[in-house]
Motif scaffolding. Structure first.
Motif, PDB file in Angstrom:
ATOM      1  N   TRP A  31       0.806  -1.212   0.000  1.00  0.00           N
ATOM      2  CA  TRP A  31       0.000   0.000   0.000  1.00  0.00           C
ATOM      3  C   TRP A  31       0.845   1.271   0.000  1.00  0.00           C
ATOM      4  O   TRP A  31       0.355   2.337  -0.373  1.00  0.00           O
ATOM      5  N   HIS A  32       2.110   1.181   0.381  1.00  0.00           N
ATOM      6  CA  HIS A  32       2.950   2.381   0.399  1.00  0.00           C
ATOM      7  C   HIS A  32       3.151   2.955  -1.005  1.00  0.00           C
ATOM      8  O   HIS A  32       3.248   4.180  -1.169  1.00  0.00           O
ATOM      9  N   LEU A  33       3.213   2.084  -2.011  1.00  0.00           N
ATOM     10  CA  LEU A  33       3.450   2.556  -3.383  1.00  0.00           C
ATOM     11  C   LEU A  33       2.287   3.408  -3.895  1.00  0.00           C
ATOM     12  O   LEU A  33       2.507   4.556  -4.330  1.00  0.00           O
ATOM     13  N   PRO A  34       1.041   2.913  -3.889  1.00  0.00           N
ATOM     14  CA  PRO A  34      -0.053   3.782  -4.360  1.00  0.00           C
ATOM     15  C   PRO A  34      -0.260   5.002  -3.477  1.00  0.00           C
ATOM     16  O   PRO A  34      -0.657   6.064  -3.976  1.00  0.00           O
ATOM     17  N   LEU A  35       0.019   4.880  -2.180  1.00  0.00           N
ATOM     18  CA  LEU A  35      -0.111   6.044  -1.312  1.00  0.00           C
ATOM     19  C   LEU A  35       0.888   7.127  -1.705  1.00  0.00           C
ATOM     20  O   LEU A  35       0.547   8.313  -1.786  1.00  0.00           O
ATOM     21  N   GLY A  36       2.121   6.719  -1.979  1.00  0.00           N
ATOM     22  CA  GLY A  36       3.126   7.689  -2.407  1.00  0.00           C
ATOM     23  C   GLY A  36       2.755   8.354  -3.712  1.00  0.00           C
ATOM     24  O   GLY A  36       2.915   9.569  -3.875  1.00  0.00           O
ATOM     25  N   LEU A  37       2.247   7.569  -4.667  1.00  0.00           N
ATOM     26  CA  LEU A  37       1.841   8.141  -5.952  1.00  0.00           C
ATOM     27  C   LEU A  37       0.671   9.108  -5.783  1.00  0.00           C
ATOM     28  O   LEU A  37       0.617  10.161  -6.436  1.00  0.00           O
ATOM     29  N   ALA A  38      -0.269   8.752  -4.906  1.00  0.00           N
ATOM     30  CA  ALA A  38      -1.408   9.644  -4.664  1.00  0.00           C
ATOM     31  C   ALA A  38      -0.959  10.958  -4.035  1.00  0.00           C
ATOM     32  O   ALA A  38      -1.447  12.033  -4.398  1.00  0.00           O
ATOM     33  N   ILE A  39      -0.007  10.895  -3.108  1.00  0.00           N
ATOM     34  CA  ILE A  39       0.492  12.114  -2.472  1.00  0.00           C
ATOM     35  C   ILE A  39       1.208  12.991  -3.487  1.00  0.00           C
ATOM     36  O   ILE A  39       1.018  14.220  -3.517  1.00  0.00           O
ATOM     37  N   ILE A  40       2.018  12.379  -4.346  1.00  0.00           N
ATOM     38  CA  ILE A  40       2.720  13.147  -5.385  1.00  0.00           C
ATOM     39  C   ILE A  40       1.724  13.845  -6.296  1.00  0.00           C
ATOM     40  O   ILE A  40       1.872  15.030  -6.635  1.00  0.00           O
ATOM     41  N   ALA A  41       0.681  13.121  -6.695  1.00  0.00           N
ATOM     42  CA  ALA A  41      -0.326  13.708  -7.587  1.00  0.00           C
ATOM     43  C   ALA A  41      -1.058  14.859  -6.911  1.00  0.00           C
ATOM     44  O   ALA A  41      -1.282  15.921  -7.509  1.00  0.00           O
ATOM     45  N   LEU A  42      -1.432  14.680  -5.641  1.00  0.00           N
ATOM     46  CA  LEU A  42      -2.165  15.731  -4.936  1.00  0.00           C
ATOM     47  C   LEU A  42      -1.313  16.979  -4.728  1.00  0.00           C
ATOM     48  O   LEU A  42      -1.790  18.105  -4.894  1.00  0.00           O
ATOM     49  N   VAL A  43      -0.047  16.785  -4.386  1.00  0.00           N
ATOM     50  CA  VAL A  43       0.835  17.933  -4.180  1.00  0.00           C
ATOM     51  C   VAL A  43       1.083  18.667  -5.500  1.00  0.00           C
ATOM     52  O   VAL A  43       1.135  19.900  -5.537  1.00  0.00           O
ATOM     53  N   ALA A  44       1.204  17.905  -6.600  1.00  0.00           N
ATOM     54  CA  ALA A  44       1.435  18.537  -7.903  1.00  0.00           C
ATOM     55  C   ALA A  44       0.205  19.301  -8.390  1.00  0.00           C
ATOM     56  O   ALA A  44       0.322  20.394  -8.956  1.00  0.00           O
ATOM     57  N   LEU A  45      -0.972  18.726  -8.162  1.00  0.00           N
ATOM     58  CA  LEU A  45      -2.200  19.360  -8.635  1.00  0.00           C
ATOM     59  C   LEU A  45      -2.713  20.448  -7.694  1.00  0.00           C
ATOM     60  O   LEU A  45      -3.423  21.351  -8.140  1.00  0.00           O
ATOM     61  N   LEU A  46      -2.357  20.352  -6.420  1.00  0.00           N
ATOM     62  CA  LEU A  46      -2.844  21.314  -5.427  1.00  0.00           C
ATOM     63  C   LEU A  46      -1.651  21.958  -4.728  1.00  0.00           C
ATOM     64  O   LEU A  46      -1.294  21.579  -3.598  1.00  0.00           O
ATOM     65  N   PRO A  47      -0.992  22.913  -5.362  1.00  0.00           N
ATOM     66  CA  PRO A  47       0.204  23.519  -4.745  1.00  0.00           C
ATOM     67  C   PRO A  47      -0.084  24.226  -3.433  1.00  0.00           C
ATOM     68  O   PRO A  47       0.816  24.382  -2.602  1.00  0.00           O
ATOM     69  N   ASN A  48      -1.316  24.671  -3.224  1.00  0.00           N
ATOM     70  CA  ASN A  48      -1.690  25.353  -1.979  1.00  0.00           C
ATOM     71  C   ASN A  48      -2.440  24.441  -1.025  1.00  0.00           C
ATOM     72  O   ASN A  48      -3.020  24.918  -0.040  1.00  0.00           O
ATOM     73  N   GLY A  49      -2.452  23.145  -1.306  1.00  0.00           N
ATOM     74  CA  GLY A  49      -3.107  22.194  -0.426  1.00  0.00           C
ATOM     75  C   GLY A  49      -4.611  22.129  -0.644  1.00  0.00           C
ATOM     76  O   GLY A  49      -5.183  22.852  -1.460  1.00  0.00           O
ATOM     77  N   LEU A  50      -5.240  21.247   0.101  1.00  0.00           N
ATOM     78  CA  LEU A  50      -6.688  21.074  -0.019  1.00  0.00           C
ATOM     79  C   LEU A  50      -7.444  22.327   0.405  1.00  0.00           C
ATOM     80  O   LEU A  50      -8.485  22.647  -0.171  1.00  0.00           O
ATOM     81  N   ALA A  51      -6.930  23.030   1.393  1.00  0.00           N
ATOM     82  CA  ALA A  51      -7.606  24.244   1.847  1.00  0.00           C
ATOM     83  C   ALA A  51      -7.568  25.343   0.801  1.00  0.00           C
ATOM     84  O   ALA A  51      -8.430  26.219   0.788  1.00  0.00           O
ATOM     85  N   GLY A  52      -6.581  25.304  -0.089  1.00  0.00           N
ATOM     86  CA  GLY A  52      -6.474  26.313  -1.132  1.00  0.00           C
ATOM     87  C   GLY A  52      -7.203  25.971  -2.403  1.00  0.00           C
ATOM     88  O   GLY A  52      -7.122  26.721  -3.389  1.00  0.00           O
ATOM     89  N   LEU A  53      -7.934  24.837  -2.395  1.00  0.00           N
ATOM     90  CA  LEU A  53      -8.630  24.416  -3.601  1.00  0.00           C
ATOM     91  C   LEU A  53      -9.714  25.399  -4.042  1.00  0.00           C
ATOM     92  O   LEU A  53      -9.801  25.716  -5.239  1.00  0.00           O
TER      93      LEU A  53
END
Length: 356
Positions: free
Chosen positions: A292-314
């Motif tokens: 599970w660490h592999l998909p979790l890492g990929l998901a975090i990379i995608a979220l950080v790349a798509l949301l530079p200001n985080g979820l609160a900045g969406l």
């Protein structure tokens, strides 16, 4: 809806949703909600340092683990301890360790501060891991949750799952409210100035070191509260609570949610815990759940790349994109509008002009 209104409604909506979630009737989901609330307190304590004072720490798990170990070590095996002294003992011990280590770590800056905080955290980790103070690598059990007694009368029983749920929720609400007031205070304004430009704050006559040390101790105290609640939740404490992976995990929660707001730390905690549960689900991923660490890492990379200001900045990010698209449409429409507004006489040939 304006962003300030959203910031005011987010805490209320989150806390009401968590309160309503306690009536789901599922032990698994209520336990998951308690875990989210405890880690949200942990993330809020680090957000005070990262988002408030600009201090990135990789040793914050030390205070989380110390709070948990104090709860377990000082609780008798035959009866419940008193919450009146056990909770203050956990908070004060975490604060004392932060005062000593912070006084030294804050003499450094940047990457050196990160490494020094990591070193102090690992020191605490190996004290519990390689000695018999807390049961060594096997950990230690907490057999009874503490009780709150007023002259023999108990206003609530933490041994009850529902009562403990609302006790953790109350701790989250108080932590969130306290940090919100702190951010609006002169102390919070000074921390914001230190984060933006510490040299200018010094030039303005502020002694920045005491401000940073105070923020470091307050953040550690709140992390000790989270560790204390975690020990009460599981009834079991291990040295892994102090490991650097815990510090990295809570730092990811703050970054994922958005370092600029308290609500972002809570949203990041919700996202991180739910992603962990999702990718560890054997019902969905079968044997692949072990990795599970592999998909979790990929998901975090995608979220950080798509949301530079985080979820609160969406919401602000969506609003900026809409404004940019509207500006592009107005820009494209401007030349044709100018051509149509040109006087008709200017478009007609001059009388007597020859055309070839």
């Amino acid at each position: 809806m304006r962003a300030p209104l959203l910031n005011r409604l987010l805490p209320i909506a989150t806390l009401l949703a968590l309160a309503a979630f306690s009536f789901s009737g599922s032990d698994y989901y209520t336990g998951l909600a308690v875990k989210i609330m405890i880690y949200a307190i942990f993330a809020l304590s680090l957000q005070l340092l990262v988002g408030g004072a600009g201090l990135v720490s990789l040793g914050h798990a030390a205070f989380f683990g110390i709070g948990a170990y104090v709860a377990a070590l000082l609780s008798p095996e035959s009866e419940a301890a008193s919450l009146w002294w056990l909770l203050p003992a956990a908070l004060l011990t975490a604060a004392a360790y932060a005062l000593v280590t912070g006084a030294l770590a804050l003499r450094t800056r940047g990457v050196y501060f990160i490494m020094v905080t990591l070193a102090f955290s690992q020191m605490a980790y190996y004290v519990f891991h390689d000695t018999k103070i807390g049961g060594g690598s096997d950990g230690i059990y907490l057999y009874f949750r503490p009780e709150l007694s007023l002259g023999g009368w108990m206003p609530f029983d933490l041994g009850n799952a529902g009562t403990f749920y609302f006790f953790v929720l109350a701790c989250l609400a108080l932590t969130w409210g306290f940090l919100a007031l702190l951010r609006r205070s002169p102390f919070g304004a000074a921390l914001a100035g230190i984060r933006i430009n510490e040299q200018r704050m010094r030039a303005a006559g502020y002694s920045t070191y005491p401000y940073k040390l105070a923020a470091y101790v307050v953040g550690a105290t709140l992390a000790g509260l989270a560790g204390f609640l975690f020990a009460l939740k599981d009834g079991f404490v291990t040295p892994e609570l102090l490991a650097w992976e815990q510090s990295g995990l809570v730092l990811l929660m703050v970054i994922l949610g958005g370092m600029g707001s308290l609500g972002g730390a809570v949203l990041g905690t919700v996202a991180m815990v739910l992603l962990q549960e999702l990718f560890q689900s054997q019902d969905l991923f079968g044997d692949y759940a072990r990795h599970w660490h592999l998909p979790l890492g990929l998901a975090i990379i995608a979220l950080v790349a798509l949301l530079p200001n985080g979820l609160a900045g969406l919401p602000a990010q969506w609003r900026e994109r809409r404004q940019a698209r509207a500006a592009d449409v107005r820009k494209d429409a401007a030349p044709s509008a100018r051509a149509e507004s040109k006087p008709a006489a200017a478009r007609l040939p001059i009388q007597g002009e020859r055309h070839v």
